[in-house]
Structure formats: C-alpha cells, structure tokens
Design a protein around this motif. Structure first.
Motif, PDB file in Angstrom:
ATOM      1  N   HIS A  39       0.849  -1.192  -0.018  1.00  0.00           N
ATOM      2  CA  HIS A  39      -0.184   0.144   0.077  1.00  0.00           C
ATOM      3  C   HIS A  39       0.866   1.319   0.067  1.00  0.00           C
ATOM      4  CE1 HIS A  39      -3.829  -2.247   1.556  1.00  0.00           C
ATOM      5  NE2 HIS A  39      -3.222  -2.861   0.754  1.00  0.00           N
ATOM      6  N   GLY A  43       2.078  -3.276  11.363  1.00  0.00           N
ATOM      7  CA  GLY A  43       1.868  -3.289   9.698  1.00  0.00           C
ATOM      8  C   GLY A  43       1.589  -2.071   8.965  1.00  0.00           C
ATOM      9  N   ASN A  89      -2.786   4.941   6.681  1.00  0.00           N
ATOM     10  CA  ASN A  89      -3.318   5.331   7.826  1.00  0.00           C
ATOM     11  C   ASN A  89      -2.517   6.464   8.501  1.00  0.00           C
ATOM     12  OD1 ASN A  89      -5.572   3.188   7.401  1.00  0.00           O
ATOM     13  ND2 ASN A  89      -3.616   1.752   7.746  1.00  0.00           N
ATOM     14  N   ASP A 135       6.795  -2.543  11.618  1.00  0.00           N
ATOM     15  CA  ASP A 135       6.694  -3.486  10.184  1.00  0.00           C
ATOM     16  C   ASP A 135       7.645  -4.414   9.960  1.00  0.00           C
ATOM     17  OD1 ASP A 135       4.691  -2.595   7.642  1.00  0.00           O
ATOM     18  OD2 ASP A 135       6.530  -3.977   7.175  1.00  0.00           O
TER      19      ASP A 135
HETATM   20  C1  SAM Z   1      -1.108  -4.612   2.884  1.00  0.00           C
HETATM   21  S1  SAM Z   1       0.048  -3.700   3.656  1.00  0.00           S
HETATM   22  C2  SAM Z   1      -1.083  -2.735   4.682  1.00  0.00           C
HETATM   23  C3  SAM Z   1      -0.261  -1.577   5.038  1.00  0.00           C
HETATM   24  C4  SAM Z   1      -1.294  -0.559   5.794  1.00  0.00           C
HETATM   25  N1  SAM Z   1      -1.783  -1.337   7.108  1.00  0.00           N
HETATM   26  C5  SAM Z   1      -2.477  -0.133   5.316  1.00  0.00           C
HETATM   27  O1  SAM Z   1      -3.737  -0.364   5.563  1.00  0.00           O
HETATM   28  O2  SAM Z   1      -2.249   0.605   4.281  1.00  0.00           O
HETATM   29  C6  SAM Z   1       0.592  -5.103   4.819  1.00  0.00           C
HETATM   30  C7  SAM Z   1       1.937  -4.462   5.453  1.00  0.00           C
HETATM   31  O3  SAM Z   1       2.159  -5.535   6.593  1.00  0.00           O
HETATM   32  C8  SAM Z   1       3.450  -5.746   6.682  1.00  0.00           C
HETATM   33  N2  SAM Z   1       3.554  -7.054   7.348  1.00  0.00           N
HETATM   34  C9  SAM Z   1       3.337  -8.349   6.966  1.00  0.00           C
HETATM   35  N3  SAM Z   1       3.466  -9.291   7.689  1.00  0.00           N
HETATM   36  C10 SAM Z   1       3.910  -8.842   8.810  1.00  0.00           C
HETATM   37  C11 SAM Z   1       3.869  -8.970  10.239  1.00  0.00           C
HETATM   38  N4  SAM Z   1       3.677 -10.409  10.486  1.00  0.00           N
HETATM   39  N5  SAM Z   1       3.934  -8.221  11.233  1.00  0.00           N
HETATM   40  C12 SAM Z   1       4.155  -6.820  11.161  1.00  0.00           C
HETATM   41  N6  SAM Z   1       3.925  -6.409   9.675  1.00  0.00           N
HETATM   42  C13 SAM Z   1       3.760  -7.443   8.643  1.00  0.00           C
HETATM   43  C14 SAM Z   1       3.900  -5.985   5.261  1.00  0.00           C
HETATM   44  O4  SAM Z   1       5.276  -5.541   5.173  1.00  0.00           O
HETATM   45  C15 SAM Z   1       3.213  -4.354   4.781  1.00  0.00           C
HETATM   46  O5  SAM Z   1       3.735  -3.373   4.975  1.00  0.00           O
END
Ligand code: SAM
Length: 253
Positions: free
Chosen positions: A35, A79, A85, A100
């Motif tokens: 995103h 994340g 957000n 993240d």
């Molecule tokens: C689809 S994006 C969503 C970003 C944001 N929350 C939004 O709503 O725009 C998913 C994010 O989660 C992170 N992510 C994936 N697995 C994760 C984990 N186990 N713990 C923390 N972050 C994680 C990825 O690196 C990515 O930046």
C-alpha cells in the motif's frame, strides 16, 4: 487445483510459512502489496487517501459508540506499510509508532508522515518470526492499536493470538484496538491456506467471526462490536473488531 494440492499434502509447516513470509516482505518490492502511494494500484484516484480516512472514521465511530476516548495520544499501527493510515491519524497524535517487517516500508511511512505533520514517527522493525521483539522497542503504553490489511497475511491463525497478546501488552488500561481480519464463511474456499506463501499471501489466514471474538476475549480484551465489510475496493470478507483493554484485569486468560 488448490484443494487438490492441499489434499495431496503440499502443506507448509508453521516454521516454513513464517520464513517464507519474512522473505516475501523483506525482499526489494518497491511497495508491491504494501500500500505505497506510488504503486500502480494507488497512483491514480483517491483510494490511498480514502483507506486512511475510512480507518480514522472507524476510530472516531468507536469513540462515539463507546462514549469514551479513544485518546489518540500514542498510536501504534501494526504493519503500517506505506503510511495510508499514518498520514491521517498521526496529525492528531502525540507520537505515532509504526511497526513493520519491512525496513523499506518503515522508511516510506516515515517520509509520508513527515510530509504531512510534525508528529514524531517511531519506526519499529520486527522479524516475522519474532513479533514479540516489538515490545522492547515500543517502550511505554499506547492508547490505540491499529492493525488493518495485515491479519490475512500472517503465517497462520495461531500467530494472531501472539499479535493480540502483544496488542494487549502494548495498550494502556482502557486502550482501544481496531483489528481487521478476513473472515471464514465456512466454505472451503475461505479457509486458512497452508500452501506456498508467495502464491496467495492475502488468503493465508482467516477466522470464523465468532472464533476471533473468543480469541480476543481469551487474550484479555473486551470485544465490543464488529463491523463487517463483505467487499471493499481491495478485496472481500473483512471484519473489523473493536476491542477494549479493560481497566481492571479480566479473569485468567
Ligand atoms: C497490505 S500492507 C497494509 C499496510 C497498511 N496497514 C494499510 O492499511 O495501508 C501489509 C503490511 O504488513 C506488513 N507485514 C506483513 N506481515 C507482517 C507481520 N507479521 N508483522 C508486521 N507487519 C507485517 C507488510 O510489510 C506490509 O507493509
């Protein structure tokens, strides 16, 4: 095809899925799936802005519905990706903590927040295999824990319990968590998947709605209500749980 693969036993262990997820999010991806505002999905139109405004609206609705906070002093987003957000919520906060697994996304999120406001942004980098390491880095209690478009990407449903316990430890008593999951309707297609992570990361982890409610309660939260979004611009079957950390500790969890 998927069903056939599962049936013949092409299933990954928890450790293998955690490792694959770590590799997937930390390889150079230029924002793919994370995103970032600059990626093709968001470059045109207002979707990136709308995502953040929608989640800010949900936090405000929770405050009105619960007739309390949320106090937005210290906000943690698990994340945080490219900051959709963060840019809407950070201007209202004293500090915004972005967690993240991708250093590139943390840097992008920091850039987006700095372009919007002066609120300090604290980046917290974790490894998929050790999310609890965030607790040492967050330092101090938060008022709001936000996690959206992430639970579907975690390696397995049990990992969600680890994240909810981290959320509970991170929040001050009375603090609020807004956690989005992708829900399992009971049909085979919507169950959690244990195939190659890379094949379809966004379908890795799902929960029946009542199961997630009970899980949150086991982790010490008071689940207050759920908002269902059967389809949005990005995908389908989203449930947003509004959870409160009780002021007095709940019974044994
Ligand atoms: C689809 S994006 C969503 C970003 C944001 N929350 C939004 O709503 O725009 C998913 C994010 O989660 C992170 N992510 C994936 N697995 C994760 C984990 N186990 N713990 C923390 N972050 C994680 C990825 O690196 C990515 O930046």
């Amino acid at each position: 095809m998927l069903r056939a693969l599962q049936t013949v036993g092409v299933r990954r262990s928890d450790a293998a899925l955690e490792e694959e997820a770590q590799r997937y999010w930390t390889e150079s991806h230029q924002g793919r799936g994370s995103h970032w505002r600059s990626t093709s999905r968001f470059a045109e139109g207002e979707l990136w802005t709308q995502i953040g405004l929608r989640h800010l609206g949900m936090l405000r609705r929770a405050a009105r519905t619960l007739d309390a906070g949320p106090d937005l002093e210290r906000v943690v987003e698990w994340g945080c990706g490219g900051g959709a957000n963060a840019v809407q919520i950070a201007p209202l906060a004293r500090e915004f903590v972005g967690v993240d697994v991708s250093v590139d996304s943390l840097e992008e999120c920091a850039r987006q927040v700095a372009a919007r406001c002066d609120t300090p942004f604290r980046p917290v980098l974790v490894d998929v295999r050790d999310p609890e390491s965030a607790l040492r880095q967050i330092e101090g209690r938060c008022d709001v824990f936000l996690c959206v478009y992430v639970f579907e990407l975690i390696p397995n449903p049990a990992y969600g319990e680890r994240l909810l316990r981290i959320a509970h430890d991170t929040l001050a008593p009375g603090g609020l968590a807004l956690v989005q999951i992708k829900y399992d309707t009971g049909s085979w297609r919507t169950r959690p998947r244990r195939l190659s992570y890379r094949f379809s990361p966004g379908n890795t982890t799902t929960y029946p709605i009542h199961t997630f409610w009970e899980l949150a309660a086991r982790c010490g939260f008071e689940p207050r209500y759920v908002e269902l979004v059967p389809r949005d611009e990005l995908d389908e079957r989203y449930a947003y749980f509004v959870l409160v950390k009780p002021v007095a500790p709940a019974g044994p969890s």
